[in-house]
Motif scaffolding. Structure first.
Motif, short mmCIF file in Angstrom:
data_model
loop_
_atom_site.label_atom_id
_atom_site.label_comp_id
_atom_site.label_asym_id
_atom_site.label_seq_id
_atom_site.Cartn_x
_atom_site.Cartn_y
_atom_site.Cartn_z
N LEU A 1 0.84 -1.21 0.00
CA LEU A 1 0.00 0.00 0.00
C LEU A 1 0.87 1.25 0.00
CD1 LEU A 1 -2.93 -0.87 2.38
CD2 LEU A 1 -3.01 -0.45 -0.05
N GLY B 1 2.11 1.72 -3.41
CA GLY B 1 1.04 2.24 -4.26
C GLY B 1 0.82 3.72 -4.04
N LEU B 2 0.87 4.13 -2.76
CA LEU B 2 0.68 5.55 -2.43
C LEU B 2 1.75 6.41 -3.08
CD1 LEU B 2 -0.88 7.55 -0.59
CD2 LEU B 2 0.83 7.09 1.14
N THR C 1 -6.43 -5.55 -0.93
CA THR C 1 -5.32 -4.60 -0.77
C THR C 1 -4.60 -4.38 -2.09
OG1 THR C 1 -5.06 -5.65 1.37
CG2 THR C 1 -3.36 -4.13 0.71
N ALA D 1 -4.18 -0.85 -4.34
CA ALA D 1 -2.90 -0.27 -4.78
C ALA D 1 -2.83 -0.21 -6.29
CB ALA D 1 -1.75 -1.11 -4.22
N GLU D 2 -3.31 -1.28 -6.94
CA GLU D 2 -3.23 -1.35 -8.40
C GLU D 2 -4.11 -0.27 -9.05
OE1 GLU D 2 -6.00 -3.54 -10.00
OE2 GLU D 2 -5.40 -2.82 -11.97
N SER E 1 -5.04 2.63 -7.76
CA SER E 1 -4.53 4.00 -7.59
C SER E 1 -3.41 4.28 -8.57
CB SER E 1 -4.09 4.22 -6.15
OG SER E 1 -3.09 3.29 -5.82
#
Lengths: 173, 102
Positions: free
Chosen positions: A148, A151-152, B69, B73-74, B76
């Motif tokens: 995460l 990704g951010l 999850t 992430a993918e 965004s």
């Protein structure tokens, strides 16, 4: 409960077919939300209420809102208003509304069952999930948090507007 | 509910996955391709949850949480890429980017 499973499975398949065949992105998004909601009802019928709630909150809530933001950002322009007028046409929302009504009827039916209430027939309780998640799967949780974070940062880095290079001309085929 | 056979749940997951695959292969609008990828991820999660419910184990639901999850992430990163793609090419056609700059 069998009927609930099969009806929501049918709704899921019909709405997914509609997602793949729609021409308008927002129409497809409406059907996609519906597909996710029906999958959540399938989880409910399978006795996994925790994951059903997660599906509604995160998938149908957060991720779809991201999609809507992206489509709204890309749709800026004078033709967007005409498109908006077009979307208020009943043709656009009657299909999703009917399918969502089917799901609502199912939910009311399940809640009215009383004795056969899915909360009393839970297969795997949220407590079990939490115990396993923070027990044997602790490393996976850490890796998920790392993912995460990546990704951010990746979304922040890619989302910046690059100032030096203007819009280059489109590549000719 | 043990009354629903596991094969039916897996069949539903397979059908949804196939529809998502068809969507990725057929559509050329990059937003539709991302939506189809979401459908495929969701179908994979459905298969995990069906299997977990069939064996009464929490592992399937945990794998679904991990898939959720990953999907967040993918999406965004993917949507940020789509915005850059649109600013660069002024179109959402995935074929516009088929040529590499060597």
């Amino acid at each position: 409960m069998n009927a609930v499973f099969y009806v929501s499975a049918g709704v899921a398949i019909v709405s997914t077919v509609m997602v793949v065949t729609r021409l308008n992105a927002v129409h497809a998004l409406l059907y996609l939300i519906l597909s996710l909601l029906s999958v959540a009802l399938i989880f409910f019928a399978l006795g996994a209420p925790f994951v059903a709630a997660l599906e509604v909150i995160i998938y149908a809530g957060a991720i779809m809102v991201l999609f809507i933001f992206a489509i709204m950002i890309l749709n800026l322009g004078p033709e967007a208003r005409d498109q908006e007028r077009l979307w208020l046409d009943p043709k656009a929302w009657v299909g999703p509304a009917v399918l969502a009504g089917v799901l609502l009827c199912e939910l009311v039916y399940v809640l009215a069952l009383g004795e056969g209430h899915p909360f009393t027939a839970v297969n795997v309780t949220p407590k079990q999930v939490g115990m396993a998640l923070f027990g044997p799967y602790l490393l996976g949780v850490e890796l998920a948090s790392l993912l995460l974070m990546a990704g951010l940062i990746g979304a922040y880095h890619l989302g910046r507007r690059i100032k030096s290079s203007g819009p280059e001309k489109r590549e000719e085929s | 509910m043990a009354s629903v056979p596991m094969e039916h749940g897996l069949l539903i997951a397979g059908i949804l996955f196939g529809l998502g695959l068809v969507g990725v292969l057929v559509r050329r609008n990059i937003i539709f391709m991302l939506m189809s990828i979401e459908i495929m991820l969701n179908a994979a999660g459905l298969a995990f949850v069906v299997a977990g419910a069939g064996w009464q184990q929490p592992d399937g639901q945990i794998m679904f949480i991990f898939i959720l999850t990953m999907a967040a992430a993918e999406v965004s990163v993917g949507l940020a890429l789509i915005l850059q793609f649109y600013h660069h090419f002024r179109t959402l056609d995935a074929d516009a980017a088929r040529r590499m700059r060597g």
